[in-house]
Design a protein around this motif. Structure first.
Motif, short mmCIF file in Angstrom:
data_model
loop_
_atom_site.label_atom_id
_atom_site.label_comp_id
_atom_site.label_asym_id
_atom_site.label_seq_id
_atom_site.Cartn_x
_atom_site.Cartn_y
_atom_site.Cartn_z
N ASP A 169 0.86 -1.18 0.00
CA ASP A 169 0.00 0.00 0.00
C ASP A 169 0.90 1.24 0.00
O ASP A 169 1.66 1.45 0.95
CB ASP A 169 -0.88 -0.03 1.26
N LEU B 17 -2.30 -5.21 0.13
CA LEU B 17 -3.37 -4.90 -0.83
C LEU B 17 -4.15 -6.14 -1.26
O LEU B 17 -5.35 -6.04 -1.56
CB LEU B 17 -2.83 -4.17 -2.05
N GLY C 187 -7.42 -6.54 0.45
CA GLY C 187 -8.42 -5.48 0.31
C GLY C 187 -9.71 -5.96 -0.34
O GLY C 187 -9.75 -7.01 -0.99
N SER D 45 -7.74 -0.51 0.26
CA SER D 45 -6.71 -0.93 1.21
C SER D 45 -7.34 -1.15 2.58
O SER D 45 -8.14 -0.33 3.04
CB SER D 45 -5.63 0.14 1.30
N CYS E 217 -4.40 5.77 -7.11
CA CYS E 217 -5.32 5.94 -5.99
C CYS E 217 -6.41 6.94 -6.36
O CYS E 217 -6.12 8.03 -6.88
CB CYS E 217 -4.53 6.43 -4.78
#
Length: 108
Positions: free
Chosen positions: A44, A52, A55, A68, A82
């Protein structure tokens, strides 16, 4: 760069992530069935923690993402960017299924 065999296609879980060690790098792999197969750096970018693959998969503004587990940043599976902060990027990897195997393109 070379293709590295990660596992048999039959062993890859659907709809969730797994982490794999590829040429010394932890890679998060996501097999979303008809929506495709994706690979990102498992670290991450916001925290530096390798997680990750754990997630949750979601749709953010029409893009498939992984959220995340720590600060809930959403990383686009297609390019690793992101959604909340475009300066944070989880490196994407090329990935494919071939002859019953899952392969990731990694730097040598």
């Amino acid at each position: 760069m070379s293709w590295v065999t990660v596992c048999d296609e039959a062993n890859l879980p659907k709809g969730t992530g797994i982490a794999a060690w590829v040429n010394g790098q932890a890679v998060a792999i996501f097999d979303l069935g008809e929506d495709g197969i994706y690979a990102l750096d498992n670290i991450d970018p916001a925290t530096g923690v390798s997680l990750l693959a754990r997630g949750l998969i979601c749709d953010m503004q029409g893009e498939l993402c992984v959220a995340s587990p720590l600060y809930k940043h959403h990383y686009q599976l297609s390019n690793g960017v992101c959604v909340e902060d475009a300066q944070l990027v989880a490196q994407p990897y090329s990935i494919k299924k071939q002859q019953g195997k899952v392969l990731v393109k990694a730097s040598s």
